[in-house]
Each structure stands twice: as C-alpha cells, then as structure tokens.
Design a protein around this motif. Structure first.
Motif, short mmCIF file in Angstrom:
data_model
loop_
_atom_site.label_atom_id
_atom_site.label_comp_id
_atom_site.label_asym_id
_atom_site.label_seq_id
_atom_site.Cartn_x
_atom_site.Cartn_y
_atom_site.Cartn_z
N ASP A 98 -76.36 -29.41 107.12
CA ASP A 98 -76.65 -28.34 106.16
C ASP A 98 -77.34 -27.16 106.83
O ASP A 98 -77.03 -26.01 106.55
CB ASP A 98 -77.52 -28.86 105.02
N ARG A 101 -74.82 -25.26 108.92
CA ARG A 101 -73.93 -24.45 108.10
C ARG A 101 -74.65 -23.20 107.62
O ARG A 101 -74.08 -22.12 107.59
CB ARG A 101 -73.42 -25.27 106.91
N ASP A 102 -75.94 -23.33 107.27
CA ASP A 102 -76.71 -22.17 106.81
C ASP A 102 -76.87 -21.15 107.93
O ASP A 102 -76.78 -19.96 107.69
CB ASP A 102 -78.08 -22.61 106.30
N GLU A 105 -73.59 -19.27 108.42
CA GLU A 105 -73.29 -18.30 107.38
C GLU A 105 -74.22 -17.10 107.45
O GLU A 105 -73.87 -16.03 106.99
CB GLU A 105 -73.42 -18.97 106.01
#
Length: 132
Positions: A98, A101-102, A105
C-alpha cells in the motif's frame, strides 16, 4: 484413493493462497501466497494425470511434465520477484504494498506538488499554528 481428496485439498490450498494475495500487505507474503496457489495447481495436475492415466491406460503423464515445467517457472519467478522486492526495500525502506502504491501515485503525475513538498508545506503550517 478417490479424486475428490486431492481436488478438495487443492481447492483449499488455492483459496488460502488467494486470500493471502488479496489480504496481505507485505510483498514477500504475497509472493509466498502466489507460490501456494501454484502448488495447488500442481497438485491438481498430478491428481488428474494419475486419474486419467488409469482410465485411458496411457503412460504419457503430461500432467506431471507440466508440473515440472511450472516448478521451474515458479523458481525463476521467486528469484526475480525477491530481487525486485529487495531492490525496492533498499530504495524505499519498506515492502508494504500500500505504501509503495501511494508513493508511485504521488510522484507528481497529476502536475501537483511531490510528496516531499507536501510534507514540507504541512510541517510549515503546523509550525505556524504552534507559534500563533
């Protein structure tokens, strides 16, 4: 032995691996869950190969050959996957999916400020609130 026993065991192993892929956040545990799913498929291939070879009386054993091929591919996948996870861990300091992915992005793809600029802005705002 009936075909149902290895098929049920394979289904349980596959469901356990699927749960691990969907629920875990650590990249190494996700890779282990993928391996569990591949081993469930291997168990199914061997069980159906033995069952079909008894029924058709042929000795080709294509299920067992395919299982050996999957084991070789899985070994290569784990080697490359662990190398990627170790490289990401060295660069980012975490293997949490997670968080990775953050950060992917938030690299400024939308034209906004990057994560370091946003954290510096937040720190300045908190400092201004504390002095006010």
């Amino acid at each position: 032995m009936h075909l149902a026993y290895p098929a049920v065991l394979s289904a349980l192993l596959f469901c356990t691996g699927l749960y691990g892929v969907l629920a875990r956040r650590n990249a190494i545990l996700v890779l282990m869950s993928v391996e569990l799913m591949l081993n469930a498929v291997n168990l199914n291939l061997v069980a159906f190969d033995v069952w079909l070879s008894r029924a058709a009386e042929e000795t080709l054993h294509s299920g067992q050959a395919l299982t050996l091929f999957i084991i070789a591919i899985a070994a290569a996948e784990i080697g490359i996957g662990l190398a990627i996870v170790l490289a990401v861990y060295r660069n980012r300091g975490t293997s949490d999916i997670d968080k990775l992915r953050d950060t992917a992005e938030g690299d400024g793809l939308d034209g906004g400020a990057s994560d370091s600029d946003a954290s510096a802005t937040r720190a300045a705002a908190e400092k201004a609130e504390a002095t006010a």
